[in-house]
Design an enzyme around this catalytic site. Structure first.
Site, PDB file in Angstrom:
ATOM      1  N   ASP A 123      11.253   3.893   5.516  1.00 55.64           N
ATOM      2  CA  ASP A 123      10.873   2.303   5.952  1.00 55.64           C
ATOM      3  C   ASP A 123      12.248   2.180   6.653  1.00 55.64           C
ATOM      4  O   ASP A 123      13.055   3.016   6.724  1.00 55.64           O
ATOM      5  CB  ASP A 123      10.650   1.183   4.847  1.00 55.64           C
ATOM      6  CG  ASP A 123       9.926   0.201   5.243  1.00 55.64           C
ATOM      7  OD1 ASP A 123       8.759  -0.014   4.576  1.00 55.64           O
ATOM      8  OD2 ASP A 123      10.562  -0.372   6.212  1.00 55.64           O
ATOM      9  N   GLU A 130      -0.819  -3.734   9.794  1.00 57.30           N
ATOM     10  CA  GLU A 130      -1.969  -3.700  10.684  1.00 57.30           C
ATOM     11  C   GLU A 130      -1.916  -4.307  11.771  1.00 57.30           C
ATOM     12  O   GLU A 130      -2.355  -5.325  12.360  1.00 57.30           O
ATOM     13  CB  GLU A 130      -3.221  -4.272   9.978  1.00 57.30           C
ATOM     14  CG  GLU A 130      -4.413  -3.691  10.448  1.00 57.30           C
ATOM     15  CD  GLU A 130      -4.804  -2.253  10.168  1.00 57.30           C
ATOM     16  OE1 GLU A 130      -5.756  -1.869  10.636  1.00 57.30           O
ATOM     17  OE2 GLU A 130      -3.961  -1.569   9.331  1.00 57.30           O
ATOM     18  N   HIS A 166      -8.743   5.131   3.852  1.00 53.99           N
ATOM     19  CA  HIS A 166      -8.564   3.576   3.460  1.00 53.99           C
ATOM     20  C   HIS A 166      -8.523   3.602   1.966  1.00 53.99           C
ATOM     21  O   HIS A 166      -9.559   3.567   1.242  1.00 53.99           O
ATOM     22  CB  HIS A 166      -9.794   2.800   4.130  1.00 53.99           C
ATOM     23  CG  HIS A 166      -9.603   1.162   3.756  1.00 53.99           C
ATOM     24  ND1 HIS A 166     -10.576   0.465   3.846  1.00 53.99           N
ATOM     25  CD2 HIS A 166      -8.540   0.526   3.420  1.00 53.99           C
ATOM     26  CE1 HIS A 166     -10.251  -0.737   3.532  1.00 53.99           C
ATOM     27  NE2 HIS A 166      -8.909  -0.943   3.368  1.00 53.99           N
ATOM     28  N   MET A 222       0.661  -1.227  -0.035  1.00 56.53           N
ATOM     29  CA  MET A 222       0.030  -0.020   0.011  1.00 56.53           C
ATOM     30  C   MET A 222       0.772   1.400   0.140  1.00 56.53           C
ATOM     31  O   MET A 222       0.549   2.417  -0.746  1.00 56.53           O
ATOM     32  CB  MET A 222      -0.935  -0.044   1.234  1.00 56.53           C
ATOM     33  CG  MET A 222      -2.136  -0.924   1.129  1.00 56.53           C
ATOM     34  SD  MET A 222      -3.102  -0.945  -0.598  1.00 56.53           S
ATOM     35  CE  MET A 222      -3.560   0.840  -0.560  1.00 56.53           C
ATOM     36  N   VAL A 269       2.043   1.469   7.532  1.00 59.60           N
ATOM     37  CA  VAL A 269       2.780   0.385   7.866  1.00 59.60           C
ATOM     38  C   VAL A 269       1.659  -0.743   8.339  1.00 59.60           C
ATOM     39  O   VAL A 269       0.310  -0.993   7.868  1.00 59.60           O
ATOM     40  CB  VAL A 269       3.361   0.576   9.346  1.00 59.60           C
ATOM     41  CG1 VAL A 269       4.435   1.529   9.166  1.00 59.60           C
ATOM     42  CG2 VAL A 269       2.606   0.896  10.281  1.00 59.60           C
ATOM     43  N   LYS A 279       1.731   0.523  14.580  1.00 57.20           N
ATOM     44  CA  LYS A 279       1.220   1.854  14.260  1.00 57.20           C
ATOM     45  C   LYS A 279       1.393   2.877  15.337  1.00 57.20           C
ATOM     46  O   LYS A 279       1.493   4.110  15.170  1.00 57.20           O
ATOM     47  CB  LYS A 279      -0.302   1.744  13.971  1.00 57.20           C
ATOM     48  CG  LYS A 279      -0.621   1.179  12.664  1.00 57.20           C
ATOM     49  CD  LYS A 279      -2.084   0.788  12.478  1.00 57.20           C
ATOM     50  CE  LYS A 279      -2.344   0.168  10.838  1.00 57.20           C
ATOM     51  NZ  LYS A 279      -1.839   0.915   9.948  1.00 57.20           N
TER      52      LYS A 279
END
Length: 284
Positions: free
Chosen positions: A37, A93, A141, A18, A91, A98
């Site tokens: 990252d 789930e 989302h 994503m 990041v 998070k």
């Protein structure tokens, strides 16, 4: 972004599926992106993936032809997100991951900077407790692939401010996305419906009722689904789905959200879907 001008630099934290989708979308609409990252190998792969996704979007005429592309930068330092107009958390789930990212980002950015979580299931109100200013946080989302699917689900938390809603509306207009706003809840609308469906579809395969091909074929042919639930699982990533199902199960108690053994076995075996070449189906 208190004056709601079009953003010129976007920071995306998390360079997975994503994160690279969102980066490609923004770059294709002329917005510069810093992709952050924790691993240089992940960032190297992400640079290649973003180029591939931009080419894919261009071939499908999914990006504005008259707009110059934004520039992509990558970084291992979360501090490099601080200068962005907008920061998007993308990041895994897992609430603890998070929380760490959002708490640090919110300390780094100026008040009024738009903070977006691309959360799949973790509620915005829960995340608002982790950041310095809950009024600056909103959920968006994005669907997969974000650079092709125009509709997004916007989640307004109880603390989300009017200025934040105006800012996210401006951003999505720049990115050519359409938005429907929902109230906060675990899984919101899309994944509160989709994830239990995928889990139940996997259970039917596990129980020997039908093959993955048959399950998907029936939902596509009889119910008009463009993509069946198990190919959708492979696109999302079965590992990501298991994480999201656990979030939903923990927060709602819904037994339909308890990941079935077949899903868990595929994660253990490293068969996560398209990104690994094998999930419910095999990919070249």
């Amino acid at each position: 972004m208190t004056d709601h001008r079009a953003p010129t630099r976007l920071a995306v934290v998390g360079a997975g599926v994503m994160g690279t989708n969102i980066a490609a979308l923004a770059l294709g609409h002329g917005v510069d992106v810093t992709l952050v990252d924790v691993d240089e190998d992940i960032l190297a792969k992400a640079r290649t993936e973003v180029r591939r996704k931009l080419k894919h979007a261009q071939l499908l005429d999914a990006l504005p032809a008259d707009r110059p592309r934004g520039t992509l930068g990558t970084s291992l330092a979360l501090a490099d997100a601080a200068a962005a107009d907008v920061v998007i958390e993308a990041v895994v789930e897992i609430a603890e991951v998070k929380q760490k990212v959002l708490a640090e980002v919110s300390r780094l950015v100026d008040p009024g900077t738009l903070l977006i979580s691309n959360t799949s299931c973790v509620p915005i109100d829960e995340m608002a407790e982790w950041v310095a200013r809950g009024e600056d946080l909103v959920g968006v989302h994005f669907m997969n692939p974000a650079y092709l699917i125009r509709m997004v689900e916007v989640i307004r938390g109880g603390a989300t401010g009017d200025a934040t809603m105006a800012a996210v509306t401006s951003l999505l207009a720049v990115l050519g996305r359409e938005a429907l706003v929902v109230a906060d809840a675990p899984g919101f609308v899309i994944n509160r419906l989709l994830h239990p469906l995928i889990n139940r579809a996997a259970m039917l395969v596990q129980e020997g009722v039908a093959s993955a091909e048959t399950v998907d074929g029936l939902l596509e042919g009889c119910l008009g689904h463009t993509t069946g639930p198990l190919r959708t699982a492979d696109l999302i990533g079965i590992d990501n789905l298991v994480d999201s199902l656990r979030v939903l199960h923990d927060r709602t108690g819904d037994p339909e959200c308890d990941p079935c053994e077949l899903m868990l076995a595929k994660v253990r075996d490293g068969h996560h879907g398209r990104k690994t070449g094998r999930g419910f189906f095999v990919y070249s």
